[in-house]
Design a protein around this motif. Structure first.
Motif, PDB file in Angstrom:
ATOM      1  N   GLU A  31       5.680  18.490 -15.753  1.00 22.59           N
ATOM      2  CA  GLU A  31       5.479  18.492 -17.201  1.00 22.59           C
ATOM      3  C   GLU A  31       4.690  19.715 -17.642  1.00 22.59           C
ATOM      4  OE1 GLU A  31       3.582  14.852 -18.275  1.00 22.59           O
ATOM      5  OE2 GLU A  31       5.336  13.634 -17.808  1.00 22.59           O
ATOM      6  N   GLN A  32       3.740  20.129 -16.815  1.00 21.86           N
ATOM      7  CA  GLN A  32       2.916  21.281 -17.164  1.00 21.86           C
ATOM      8  C   GLN A  32       3.707  22.578 -17.089  1.00 21.86           C
ATOM      9  OE1 GLN A  32      -0.464  21.105 -14.590  1.00 21.86           O
ATOM     10  NE2 GLN A  32      -1.386  19.393 -15.669  1.00 21.86           N
ATOM     11  N   GLY A  33       4.773  22.580 -16.328  1.00 17.66           N
ATOM     12  CA  GLY A  33       5.623  23.758 -16.240  1.00 17.66           C
ATOM     13  C   GLY A  33       5.169  24.704 -15.146  1.00 17.66           C
ATOM     14  N   LYS A  93       0.837  -1.200   0.000  1.00 17.19           N
ATOM     15  CA  LYS A  93       0.000   0.000   0.000  1.00 17.19           C
ATOM     16  C   LYS A  93       0.873   1.253   0.000  1.00 17.19           C
ATOM     17  CE  LYS A  93      -3.786   2.120   2.579  1.00 17.19           C
ATOM     18  NZ  LYS A  93      -4.638   2.033   3.761  1.00 17.19           N
ATOM     19  N   GLU A  94       1.930   1.239   0.805  1.00 15.08           N
ATOM     20  CA  GLU A  94       2.845   2.376   0.872  1.00 15.08           C
ATOM     21  C   GLU A  94       3.558   2.588  -0.463  1.00 15.08           C
ATOM     22  OE1 GLU A  94       6.943   3.431   3.225  1.00 15.08           O
ATOM     23  OE2 GLU A  94       5.440   2.272   4.294  1.00 15.08           O
ATOM     24  N   THR A  95       3.971   1.503  -1.092  1.00 16.65           N
ATOM     25  CA  THR A  95       4.653   1.594  -2.383  1.00 16.65           C
ATOM     26  C   THR A  95       3.717   2.166  -3.446  1.00 16.65           C
ATOM     27  OG1 THR A  95       6.009  -0.310  -1.788  1.00 16.65           O
ATOM     28  CG2 THR A  95       5.917   0.259  -4.113  1.00 16.65           C
ATOM     29  N   ALA A  96       2.473   1.729  -3.433  1.00 14.93           N
ATOM     30  CA  ALA A  96       1.495   2.240  -4.404  1.00 14.93           C
ATOM     31  C   ALA A  96       1.225   3.724  -4.173  1.00 14.93           C
ATOM     32  CB  ALA A  96       0.198   1.448  -4.303  1.00 14.93           C
ATOM     33  N   ALA A  97       1.119   4.127  -2.918  1.00 14.85           N
ATOM     34  CA  ALA A  97       0.871   5.541  -2.602  1.00 14.85           C
ATOM     35  C   ALA A  97       2.052   6.396  -3.048  1.00 14.85           C
ATOM     36  CB  ALA A  97       0.617   5.712  -1.110  1.00 14.85           C
ATOM     37  N   HIS A  98       3.261   5.895  -2.852  1.00 14.61           N
ATOM     38  CA  HIS A  98       4.452   6.641  -3.265  1.00 14.61           C
ATOM     39  C   HIS A  98       4.498   6.785  -4.784  1.00 14.61           C
ATOM     40  CE1 HIS A  98       8.472   8.249  -3.159  1.00 14.61           C
ATOM     41  NE2 HIS A  98       8.867   7.323  -4.012  1.00 14.61           N
ATOM     42  N   ALA A  99       4.184   5.704  -5.485  1.00 11.51           N
ATOM     43  CA  ALA A  99       4.179   5.755  -6.949  1.00 11.51           C
ATOM     44  C   ALA A  99       3.151   6.760  -7.449  1.00 11.51           C
ATOM     45  CB  ALA A  99       3.897   4.375  -7.517  1.00 11.51           C
ATOM     46  N   LYS A 100       1.996   6.794  -6.798  1.00  9.71           N
ATOM     47  CA  LYS A 100       0.945   7.742  -7.174  1.00  9.71           C
ATOM     48  C   LYS A 100       1.414   9.179  -6.959  1.00  9.71           C
ATOM     49  CE  LYS A 100      -3.918   8.720  -6.180  1.00  9.71           C
ATOM     50  NZ  LYS A 100      -5.061   8.370  -5.341  1.00  9.71           N
ATOM     51  N   LYS A 101       2.096   9.415  -5.838  1.00  7.22           N
ATOM     52  CA  LYS A 101       2.597  10.752  -5.528  1.00  7.22           C
ATOM     53  C   LYS A 101       3.653  11.179  -6.552  1.00  7.22           C
ATOM     54  CE  LYS A 101       5.053  13.365  -2.009  1.00  7.22           C
ATOM     55  NZ  LYS A 101       5.771  13.308  -0.745  1.00  7.22           N
ATOM     56  N   VAL A 102       4.559  10.275  -6.881  1.00  4.29           N
ATOM     57  CA  VAL A 102       5.605  10.585  -7.850  1.00  4.29           C
ATOM     58  C   VAL A 102       4.981  10.923  -9.207  1.00  4.29           C
ATOM     59  CG1 VAL A 102       7.517   9.581  -9.164  1.00  4.29           C
ATOM     60  CG2 VAL A 102       7.407   9.296  -6.694  1.00  4.29           C
ATOM     61  N   ALA A 103       3.970  10.173  -9.612  1.00  7.04           N
ATOM     62  CA  ALA A 103       3.298  10.437 -10.891  1.00  7.04           C
ATOM     63  C   ALA A 103       2.637  11.816 -10.879  1.00  7.04           C
ATOM     64  CB  ALA A 103       2.266   9.354 -11.170  1.00  7.04           C
ATOM     65  N   ARG A 104       2.020  12.164  -9.752  1.00  4.55           N
ATOM     66  CA  ARG A 104       1.356  13.468  -9.644  1.00  4.55           C
ATOM     67  C   ARG A 104       2.379  14.603  -9.740  1.00  4.55           C
ATOM     68  NH1 ARG A 104       0.401  15.868  -4.672  1.00  4.55           N
ATOM     69  NH2 ARG A 104       0.746  13.821  -3.798  1.00  4.55           N
TER      70      ARG A 104
END
Length: 90
Positions: free
Chosen positions: A48-50, A31-42
């Motif tokens: 990317e938007q600048g 669960k922690e790994t998934a939450a971290h991946a989600k945060k990194v993607a955000r």
């Protein structure tokens, strides 16, 4: 009376607890790994938007400052001319 007798199973309870604890740890880690991946993607998406274009904000701030200065000058001139601002004095 045999119907009232309770039977207990001789199952090692400690082993079940250990297995349950281990499964719980694994689930929490996933669960922690998934939450971290989600945060990194955000965060990556934001990069990317600048950066936000703040030129309009700066122009608005300058306009507001000019308005404040103009109103202060008008009040000063009114006070110098002896006008009380129409406060309806009694």
């Amino acid at each position: 009376n045999p119907k009232q007798r309770r039977t207990t199973l001789s199952v090692p309870v400690a082993m079940g607890r250990e297995e349950s604890k281990e499964q719980s740890k694994e689930a929490a880690k996933e669960k922690e790994t998934a939450a971290h991946a989600k945060k990194v993607a955000r965060v990556d998406k934001q990069w990317e938007q600048g950066a936000k274009d703040t030129s309009k904000d700066a122009a608005d701030a300058a306009s507001d400052a000019a308005t404040v200065a103009r109103k202060a000058a008008a009040k000063k001139q009114e006070a110098a001319e002896g006008g009380g601002g129409g406060g309806g004095g009694r």
